[in-house]
Design an enzyme around this catalytic site. Sequence first.
Site, PDB file in Angstrom:
ATOM      1  N   TRP A  35      58.278  -0.997   2.711  1.00 36.77           N
ATOM      2  CA  TRP A  35      59.361  -0.922   3.709  1.00 36.77           C
ATOM      3  C   TRP A  35      59.616  -2.268   4.382  1.00 36.77           C
ATOM      4  O   TRP A  35      58.668  -2.998   4.697  1.00 36.77           O
ATOM      5  CB  TRP A  35      58.952   0.082   4.788  1.00 36.77           C
ATOM      6  CG  TRP A  35      59.659  -0.053   6.098  1.00 36.77           C
ATOM      7  CD1 TRP A  35      59.338  -0.908   7.121  1.00 36.77           C
ATOM      8  CD2 TRP A  35      60.811   0.681   6.541  1.00 36.77           C
ATOM      9  NE1 TRP A  35      60.213  -0.731   8.169  1.00 36.77           N
ATOM     10  CE2 TRP A  35      61.120   0.236   7.843  1.00 36.77           C
ATOM     11  CE3 TRP A  35      61.599   1.689   5.964  1.00 36.77           C
ATOM     12  CZ2 TRP A  35      62.190   0.753   8.573  1.00 36.77           C
ATOM     13  CZ3 TRP A  35      62.649   2.203   6.699  1.00 36.77           C
ATOM     14  CH2 TRP A  35      62.947   1.742   7.985  1.00 36.77           C
ATOM     15  N   MET A  36      60.891  -2.572   4.650  1.00 35.39           N
ATOM     16  CA  MET A  36      61.273  -3.768   5.410  1.00 35.39           C
ATOM     17  C   MET A  36      62.249  -3.368   6.508  1.00 35.39           C
ATOM     18  O   MET A  36      63.149  -2.571   6.269  1.00 35.39           O
ATOM     19  CB  MET A  36      61.935  -4.748   4.442  1.00 35.39           C
ATOM     20  CG  MET A  36      62.895  -5.750   5.055  1.00 35.39           C
ATOM     21  SD  MET A  36      63.969  -6.527   3.777  1.00 35.39           S
ATOM     22  CE  MET A  36      62.878  -7.753   3.104  1.00 35.39           C
ATOM     23  N   ASN A  37      62.057  -3.927   7.732  1.00 35.70           N
ATOM     24  CA  ASN A  37      63.174  -3.924   8.677  1.00 35.70           C
ATOM     25  C   ASN A  37      63.457  -5.345   9.136  1.00 35.70           C
ATOM     26  O   ASN A  37      63.682  -6.196   8.257  1.00 35.70           O
ATOM     27  CB  ASN A  37      63.048  -2.855   9.778  1.00 35.70           C
ATOM     28  CG  ASN A  37      61.817  -2.874  10.645  1.00 35.70           C
ATOM     29  OD1 ASN A  37      60.752  -2.540  10.198  1.00 35.70           O
ATOM     30  ND2 ASN A  37      61.963  -3.212  11.900  1.00 35.70           N
ATOM     31  N   ASP A  38      63.503  -5.633  10.402  1.00 36.96           N
ATOM     32  CA  ASP A  38      64.075  -6.893  10.908  1.00 36.96           C
ATOM     33  C   ASP A  38      63.649  -8.173  10.165  1.00 36.96           C
ATOM     34  O   ASP A  38      62.468  -8.344   9.853  1.00 36.96           O
ATOM     35  CB  ASP A  38      63.626  -7.140  12.352  1.00 36.96           C
ATOM     36  CG  ASP A  38      63.725  -5.927  13.224  1.00 36.96           C
ATOM     37  OD1 ASP A  38      64.328  -4.938  12.824  1.00 36.96           O
ATOM     38  OD2 ASP A  38      63.167  -5.985  14.328  1.00 36.96           O
ATOM     39  N   GLN A  54      59.696  -7.576   9.039  1.00 35.91           N
ATOM     40  CA  GLN A  54      58.915  -6.410   9.455  1.00 35.91           C
ATOM     41  C   GLN A  54      58.601  -5.613   8.199  1.00 35.91           C
ATOM     42  O   GLN A  54      59.498  -5.282   7.419  1.00 35.91           O
ATOM     43  CB  GLN A  54      59.725  -5.580  10.460  1.00 35.91           C
ATOM     44  CG  GLN A  54      59.831  -6.225  11.820  1.00 35.91           C
ATOM     45  CD  GLN A  54      58.508  -6.175  12.572  1.00 35.91           C
ATOM     46  OE1 GLN A  54      58.170  -5.176  13.172  1.00 35.91           O
ATOM     47  NE2 GLN A  54      57.742  -7.264  12.544  1.00 35.91           N
ATOM     48  N   TRP A  62      58.717   3.296   7.766  1.00 37.29           N
ATOM     49  CA  TRP A  62      58.177   2.448   8.834  1.00 37.29           C
ATOM     50  C   TRP A  62      56.783   2.935   9.218  1.00 37.29           C
ATOM     51  O   TRP A  62      56.559   4.131   9.338  1.00 37.29           O
ATOM     52  CB  TRP A  62      59.119   2.521  10.046  1.00 37.29           C
ATOM     53  CG  TRP A  62      58.776   1.546  11.118  1.00 37.29           C
ATOM     54  CD1 TRP A  62      59.273   0.288  11.267  1.00 37.29           C
ATOM     55  CD2 TRP A  62      57.864   1.743  12.203  1.00 37.29           C
ATOM     56  NE1 TRP A  62      58.718  -0.321  12.362  1.00 37.29           N
ATOM     57  CE2 TRP A  62      57.840   0.568  12.961  1.00 37.29           C
ATOM     58  CE3 TRP A  62      57.039   2.795  12.605  1.00 37.29           C
ATOM     59  CZ2 TRP A  62      57.067   0.395  14.101  1.00 37.29           C
ATOM     60  CZ3 TRP A  62      56.247   2.639  13.746  1.00 37.29           C
ATOM     61  CH2 TRP A  62      56.275   1.453  14.479  1.00 37.29           C
ATOM     62  N   ASP A 167      59.930  -9.009  20.766  1.00 41.93           N
ATOM     63  CA  ASP A 167      60.833  -9.775  19.904  1.00 41.93           C
ATOM     64  C   ASP A 167      61.103 -11.189  20.442  1.00 41.93           C
ATOM     65  O   ASP A 167      62.262 -11.585  20.636  1.00 41.93           O
ATOM     66  CB  ASP A 167      62.162  -9.015  19.690  1.00 41.93           C
ATOM     67  CG  ASP A 167      61.942  -7.575  19.262  1.00 41.93           C
ATOM     68  OD1 ASP A 167      60.872  -7.280  18.712  1.00 41.93           O
ATOM     69  OD2 ASP A 167      62.839  -6.735  19.478  1.00 41.93           O
ATOM     70  N   TRP A 304      68.609   1.807  12.150  1.00 41.19           N
ATOM     71  CA  TRP A 304      67.683   2.911  12.443  1.00 41.19           C
ATOM     72  C   TRP A 304      68.357   4.269  12.261  1.00 41.19           C
ATOM     73  O   TRP A 304      67.702   5.254  11.934  1.00 41.19           O
ATOM     74  CB  TRP A 304      67.124   2.783  13.861  1.00 41.19           C
ATOM     75  CG  TRP A 304      66.222   1.598  13.947  1.00 41.19           C
ATOM     76  CD1 TRP A 304      66.439   0.449  14.647  1.00 41.19           C
ATOM     77  CD2 TRP A 304      64.977   1.417  13.266  1.00 41.19           C
ATOM     78  NE1 TRP A 304      65.403  -0.437  14.443  1.00 41.19           N
ATOM     79  CE2 TRP A 304      64.493   0.141  13.602  1.00 41.19           C
ATOM     80  CE3 TRP A 304      64.221   2.215  12.399  1.00 41.19           C
ATOM     81  CZ2 TRP A 304      63.297  -0.363  13.118  1.00 41.19           C
ATOM     82  CZ3 TRP A 304      63.021   1.716  11.913  1.00 41.19           C
ATOM     83  CH2 TRP A 304      62.576   0.439  12.274  1.00 41.19           C
TER      84      TRP A 304
HETATM   85  C1  FRU Z   1      64.161  -3.618  15.963  1.00 46.00           C
HETATM   86  C2  FRU Z   1      62.725  -3.281  16.311  1.00 46.00           C
HETATM   87  C3  FRU Z   1      62.139  -4.382  17.163  1.00 46.00           C
HETATM   88  C4  FRU Z   1      60.667  -4.276  16.909  1.00 46.00           C
HETATM   89  C5  FRU Z   1      60.652  -3.883  15.435  1.00 46.00           C
HETATM   90  C6  FRU Z   1      59.525  -2.970  15.057  1.00 46.00           C
HETATM   91  O1  FRU Z   1      64.606  -3.118  14.762  1.00 46.00           O
HETATM   92  O2  FRU Z   1      62.659  -2.039  16.941  1.00 46.00           O
HETATM   93  O3  FRU Z   1      62.500  -4.301  18.528  1.00 46.00           O
HETATM   94  O4  FRU Z   1      60.014  -5.470  17.129  1.00 46.00           O
HETATM   95  O5  FRU Z   1      61.875  -3.252  15.165  1.00 46.00           O
HETATM   96  O6  FRU Z   1      59.433  -2.829  13.672  1.00 46.00           O
END
Ligand code: FRU
Length: 491
Positions: A35-38, A54, A62, A167, A304
């Site tokens: 999984w990847m986010n930010d 992330q 997540w 962040d 999200w």
């Molecule tokens: C934004 C967020 C950030 C946090 C991260 C957690 O997408 O909620 O605020 O650092 O993702 O994965």
Amino acid sequence: MSELLQKARNYESKAAASIAAKDRPAFHLTPLCGWMNDPNGFSYYDGKYHLFYQYNPYDIHWNTMHWGHAVSSDLLHWEYLPAALAPDESYDCNGCFSGSAIELSDKTHLLIYTGVKQHKLPDGSLRDAQVQCLAVGDGQNYRKYEKNPVIDASKLPEGASKADFRDPRIWQLSDGRFCCAVASRPSDGSGQILLYVSSNGFDWTFWTVLDSNKNRFGKMWECPDFFKLGEKYLLLVSPQDMLAEGEFNNGNGTLCLIGTFDEKTGKFCEEGKQIIDGGMDFYAPQSVQTPDGRRIMIGWLQNWDTCSIREAGSPWAGQMSVPREVFVKNGRMWQKPAVEFDNLRKDEVSFNNISMDSKQMSFDGVKGRVLDMEVNISPDADCYSCTIRLAEDKNFHTDLIYRIHEHTLTIDRRYSGTRRALMHTQVCKILNDSKDLNLRIVLDKNSVEVFLNGGEQAMTCAIYTPQEAEGISFIADGKACLDLKKYSLKV
Ligand code: FRU
């Protein structure tokens, strides 16, 4: 190296070997596995762009965050490096959340990120303690600073939440001091951005509140980015819980505030506000300054509210947007694919002065799922709408619909092959008054990115349509004139 980081590195190298290159986008970065986010730590260091992200290597959902890592010379061809951070310390045992990076004068690479540790409240529920931490490295391996956390709850202003404090975005002021913008939740329950300063990047003191939401744009503002562009300063944030209002959509959104910044007082004066991307899937963007002075932004090409679009069994989840150069024009932030992307263009196919009507039209050589296309539409006075159908076969399609009298562009992926009842359409009011519409459409296997009228607006969405659906067609309700140029890409 900690056991947890070693475990993640061992796991990802095996898991990644089972993901075939053909199952990844051609030029959008995906997680090495899982999984990847930010985007995190987007920086230029030691002759390369570094992009961290992330990351949960173990699953396509997540969970306790790590930092994944990739490098590139052109922002399009990425080489994976081993995971950079694992949640292996007491202060970050529930996750290494988002953050940023900068090069120090001794040529080391400094990462600043949020460490998360959960504790139990008397009612049994869990509450985060979020603190800011450092790791120093050589572009491949990073060592967490022994005095972590460097910014904890003791450095919060009165009333700020200890649970929503994350962040960190680091940069250098013109006098050489380091400055860091951190997202925080004040007592009114909305968002604010705090500024911290440091002479060396390691010892931090609270300076001031850069800007406050005051419950105007959603609630908590996540993932601040802050930079100078020409004469202006831009504050990019990703607000949670937005109400739809004007150009802003509901849910997790993006906001760009343009204004001025006084380096002596830390005061930011807002002059303009806008959404950054009006599609369904763009969040938490970060930017980097290129060696030749351009400002390039990359966002998480997901949101999200839409991330459960990925089906169980998918090889990876989450991808980054195409790198976009941002610039200020007429008081707003515009964006267009970085020139590095333009350089991938090959095999131009063009059609000019085509009369569109209610007959669905397609053109020789205009199809595919990895391409760049420019379309100009000039509708007749009585034309009601023009539709561009992408990623099409007999079962699937994703549509861009220009409704002329409403002056809107709609992106509609209901028929893109999703089985989830998520947000599948988004509508953008077109800002330019002209009836003629110019669209730049960037397709990769799992995404559609649209830049309107030279980059004045952008709309992005992810699509997980089978790759065989590669048709492109055009249809008008009324009459319109169409010009189009389509390029394949050297990827
Ligand atoms: C934004 C967020 C950030 C946090 C991260 C957690 O997408 O909620 O605020 O650092 O993702 O994965």
